[in-house]
Design an enzyme around this catalytic site. Structure first.
Site, PDB file in Angstrom:
ATOM      1  N   ALA A 162     -11.916  -9.860  42.081  1.00 26.63           N
ATOM      2  CA  ALA A 162     -11.018  -9.077  42.934  1.00 26.63           C
ATOM      3  C   ALA A 162     -10.173  -9.991  43.808  1.00 26.63           C
ATOM      4  O   ALA A 162      -8.953  -9.823  43.922  1.00 26.63           O
ATOM      5  CB  ALA A 162     -11.832  -8.117  43.796  1.00 26.63           C
ATOM      6  N   TYR A 163     -10.818 -10.975  44.420  1.00 26.23           N
ATOM      7  CA  TYR A 163     -10.111 -11.910  45.294  1.00 26.23           C
ATOM      8  C   TYR A 163      -9.067 -12.716  44.523  1.00 26.23           C
ATOM      9  O   TYR A 163      -7.903 -12.811  44.932  1.00 26.23           O
ATOM     10  CB  TYR A 163     -11.128 -12.838  45.955  1.00 26.23           C
ATOM     11  CG  TYR A 163     -10.540 -13.934  46.808  1.00 26.23           C
ATOM     12  CD1 TYR A 163     -10.050 -13.665  48.075  1.00 26.23           C
ATOM     13  CD2 TYR A 163     -10.498 -15.258  46.353  1.00 26.23           C
ATOM     14  CE1 TYR A 163      -9.515 -14.670  48.871  1.00 26.23           C
ATOM     15  CE2 TYR A 163      -9.982 -16.272  47.134  1.00 26.23           C
ATOM     16  CZ  TYR A 163      -9.491 -15.975  48.395  1.00 26.23           C
ATOM     17  OH  TYR A 163      -8.964 -16.978  49.172  1.00 26.23           O
ATOM     18  N   THR A 164      -9.478 -13.292  43.384  1.00 26.32           N
ATOM     19  CA  THR A 164      -8.533 -14.120  42.635  1.00 26.32           C
ATOM     20  C   THR A 164      -7.410 -13.283  42.024  1.00 26.32           C
ATOM     21  O   THR A 164      -6.289 -13.777  41.870  1.00 26.32           O
ATOM     22  CB  THR A 164      -9.242 -14.937  41.542  1.00 26.32           C
ATOM     23  OG1 THR A 164      -9.925 -14.058  40.638  1.00 26.32           O
ATOM     24  CG2 THR A 164     -10.238 -15.903  42.140  1.00 26.32           C
TER      25      THR A 164
END
Length: 294
Positions: A162-164
């Protein structure tokens, strides 16, 4: 480099996510270098803490990038402070990170990353384009948009999908903005740090303390990954190093389109970003114990 003799508000900057970490370091550093810095924080407690020991013209403002009314309020406050001058810079730094395997990560956690890291970044950017140079009635040189992305904006690690994903989006958005906003002379620059000593991974670990993934097939691998990220949060680059890169991005007459301040850059970024994807898969799989179970 910055001219420290310039008058107040000749160089002005908005920093989002300035309560801790990179945002706080950048806000303090740029204020000490003679810039008027509007530092976005989410509470009066954070504003008070940021004022402590600050040098120069540092002005905390309440700004949650997910709340349109607070973004509008920030525009009004900064516009009044600038008078008819342009804003010199916008540092998009606000962001969140939650670890978890994409196959079972709750959709609301995935969506939260985009709400803050992508939609929040774009909401603020769109709101401040007129002050940065889109409004022809304002005076002064066009401003610059600097966005903190990540090594994860180029290399997708397990458990940070999700972050990347949001950081890949931020990279693409920065390139697009740089090309589109050329009509106003507004530059857009990405800074993709590697491990930095910030609380973001401590927060991510705290989010996982409830044992959401404790009984999953990824539990053991996720524990190894958490330890790696927490170690990076303790031994990575100091936020001050990133603050100095921010200054170069804002002040250099010929800034890079993307900066990559990464510890052990050759092994942690340069080689990893050039390896064939299948080779990099094997590195991640072995490192975090993700081999197929018999």
């Amino acid at each position: 480099m910055t001219d420290l003799t310039a008058p107040a508000l000749a160089r002005s900057l908005l920093v989002t996510g300035a309560s801790t970490g990179i945002g706080e370091a950048a806000a303090r550093h740029m204020a000490a270098r003679g810039w008027t810095v509007f530092a976005g924080v989410r509470s009066e407690k954070d504003a008070s803490a940021l004022r402590q020991g600050a040098a120069g013209d540092l002005r905390p403002i309440i700004l949650d990038v997910t709340k349109p009314e607070q973004v509008e309020g920030a525009v009004a406050t900064i516009s009044t402070a600038l008078g008819n001058r342009r804003l010199s810079g916008l540092l998009n730094n606000a962001g969140i990170a939650k670890m978890g395997p994409l196959a079972i990560q709750p959709l609301e956690d995935f969506e939260a990353h985009f709400t803050v890291n992508v939609f929040g970044m774009l909401r603020v950017t769109q709101a401040f384009v007129p002050l940065l140079g889109g409004d022809p009635a304002r005076e002064g040189a066009p401003g610059r948009i600097v966005t903190i992305t990540s090594v994860g904006g180029k290399i997708a690690a397990p458990f940070l999908g999700a972050y990347t994903a949001t950081k890949h989006a931020n990279e693409a958005m920065t390139d697009t903005l740089r090309r589109e906003l050329a009509i106003y002379g507004i530059d857009a620059i990405a800074i993709g740090p590697g491990s930095v000593r910030t609380p973001i991974w401590d927060k991510a670990e705290k989010d996982n303390e409830g044992g959401l993934y404790a009984g999953s097939d990824w539990a053991a691998s996720l524990n190894i990954f958490e330890e790696t990220m927490l170690k990076g949060g303790k031994t990575g680059l100091p936020p001050q190093t990133i603050a100095e890169v921010v200054e170069d991005a804002l002040s250099n007459s010929s800034p890079k389109a993307r900066y990559a301040p990464v510890p052990d850059k050759l092994t942690n970024f340069t080689i990893a970003s050039r390896l064939p994807k299948r080779w990099l898969d094997k590195v991640f799989i072995k490192r975090f114990g993700l081999q197929k179970k018999d």
